[in-house]
Design an enzyme around this catalytic site. Sequence first.
Site, PDB file in Angstrom:
ATOM      1  N   ARG A 152      18.080  71.521  45.795  1.00 55.40           N
ATOM      2  CA  ARG A 152      17.454  70.490  45.948  1.00 55.40           C
ATOM      3  C   ARG A 152      18.395  68.936  46.030  1.00 55.40           C
ATOM      4  NH1 ARG A 152      11.706  72.285  45.322  1.00 55.40           N
ATOM      5  NH2 ARG A 152      10.065  70.871  45.314  1.00 55.40           N
ATOM      6  N   ARG A 159      -4.623  70.677  49.648  1.00 53.43           N
ATOM      7  CA  ARG A 159      -4.109  72.577  49.541  1.00 53.43           C
ATOM      8  C   ARG A 159      -4.640  73.146  48.115  1.00 53.43           C
ATOM      9  NH1 ARG A 159       2.332  73.299  49.626  1.00 53.43           N
ATOM     10  NH2 ARG A 159       2.423  71.574  47.349  1.00 53.43           N
ATOM     11  N   ARG A 178      -2.793  72.043  42.363  1.00 59.98           N
ATOM     12  CA  ARG A 178      -1.877  71.914  41.940  1.00 59.98           C
ATOM     13  C   ARG A 178      -1.779  70.826  40.929  1.00 59.98           C
ATOM     14  NH1 ARG A 178       3.460  73.786  44.679  1.00 59.98           N
ATOM     15  NH2 ARG A 178       4.269  71.432  44.012  1.00 59.98           N
ATOM     16  N   ARG A 191       7.382  62.909  44.870  1.00 54.93           N
ATOM     17  CA  ARG A 191       8.203  63.768  45.545  1.00 54.93           C
ATOM     18  C   ARG A 191       8.724  63.468  46.537  1.00 54.93           C
ATOM     19  NH1 ARG A 191       3.326  68.177  45.169  1.00 54.93           N
ATOM     20  NH2 ARG A 191       5.305  69.900  45.724  1.00 54.93           N
TER      21      ARG A 191
HETATM   22  P1  AMP Z   1       7.714  72.696  44.662  1.00 49.27           P
HETATM   23  O1  AMP Z   1       6.734  74.138  44.336  1.00 49.27           O
HETATM   24  O2  AMP Z   1       8.941  73.515  45.347  1.00 49.27           O
HETATM   25  O3  AMP Z   1       7.158  71.885  45.601  1.00 49.27           O
HETATM   26  O4  AMP Z   1       8.215  71.998  43.718  1.00 49.27           O
HETATM   27  C1  AMP Z   1       7.276  72.018  42.186  1.00 49.27           C
HETATM   28  C2  AMP Z   1       8.059  71.423  40.681  1.00 49.27           C
HETATM   29  O5  AMP Z   1       9.258  71.589  40.532  1.00 49.27           O
HETATM   30  C3  AMP Z   1       8.887  69.452  42.368  1.00 49.27           C
HETATM   31  O6  AMP Z   1       8.070  68.718  42.332  1.00 49.27           O
HETATM   32  C4  AMP Z   1       9.908  69.729  40.653  1.00 49.27           C
HETATM   33  O7  AMP Z   1       9.823  69.261  39.998  1.00 49.27           O
HETATM   34  C5  AMP Z   1      10.877  70.919  40.422  1.00 49.27           C
HETATM   35  N1  AMP Z   1      11.196  72.224  40.871  1.00 49.27           N
HETATM   36  C6  AMP Z   1      10.927  72.697  41.924  1.00 49.27           C
HETATM   37  N2  AMP Z   1      12.477  74.070  42.666  1.00 49.27           N
HETATM   38  C7  AMP Z   1      13.598  71.860  41.804  1.00 49.27           C
HETATM   39  C8  AMP Z   1      14.384  72.400  41.554  1.00 49.27           C
HETATM   40  N3  AMP Z   1      15.456  72.696  42.815  1.00 49.27           N
HETATM   41  N4  AMP Z   1      15.154  70.947  41.215  1.00 49.27           N
HETATM   42  C9  AMP Z   1      14.275  70.373  40.177  1.00 49.27           C
HETATM   43  N5  AMP Z   1      13.444  70.709  39.848  1.00 49.27           N
HETATM   44  C10 AMP Z   1      12.603  72.015  40.534  1.00 49.27           C
END
Ligand code: AMP
Length: 239
Positions: A108, A148, A181, A192
């Site tokens: 990311r 969701r 969530r 985000r």
């Molecule tokens: P996601 O389920 O992929 O939307 O991730 C949920 C949250 O986890 C994100 O908003 C970040 O706070 C954290 N997160 C997930 N993947 C990453 C990553 N590759 N780098 C940094 N934070 C992450």
Amino acid sequence: MASLMTELEQGRETGRKILPGPILLMGAPGSGKGTQAMELVKLWGIPQISTGDLLRANVAHGTELGKAAHGIMDRGNLVPDSIVNEMVAVRLQAPDTVKGYILDGFPRTLNQAGWLDGRVSGRPESLPVVAVSIHVDYNGLLRRITGRRNCPVCQTIYNIYSKPPKISGICDVEGAALIQRADDTEQVFTERMRAYIAQTEPVVDHYRGMGRFAEVDGDRPIDVVAAGIVAAVERLRSK
Ligand code: AMP
């Protein structure tokens, strides 16, 4: 519908022929990365590695890593690269990643991408990384995120607008109460998206510049998007 199924079946047929290798599934929050990763797991038999899921598991188990990440995640900010890279490094040591893996939500940041590129290129037996991003417009993303709901038992993902369960708030498969969530609110979504634009769009440019990037339209039925991803990976792999 018949022609859509044909397209998917063709995708499945061709998908079996290629060695998938490391695949990055990219896209803004709510673009359907998790849903599509599950489709690709079924097709290719390689694991999905979702950094969001790994972090949430750490939070649920109350690990030190989970304690460090919890507040950051609830605010919609990114967890520090060092923590996430280390978590991925450990997961990639598992033998089920040999034929390939689907990274969902990683890298990311450019730092994470540089770390991953270095790791993959240090293993001559590994195919290079290819990245596919799922595109959905802003209003579509907002509706997907705020609608969701997940089953805490089987992880099935519902949406109260577009894919509601038969009984409101209850998983069709497990009968468990669905959960939302903490970061799936409009306020956190805005944060985000800000993080995505500032830190993850440069990662898209990075892989695009290397000729290892494709984008698919995510505003279509799940099977059609999956077929589009398979076709994109095949194109990128045959270059
Ligand atoms: P996601 O389920 O992929 O939307 O991730 C949920 C949250 O986890 C994100 O908003 C970040 O706070 C954290 N997160 C997930 N993947 C990453 C990553 N590759 N780098 C940094 N934070 C992450």
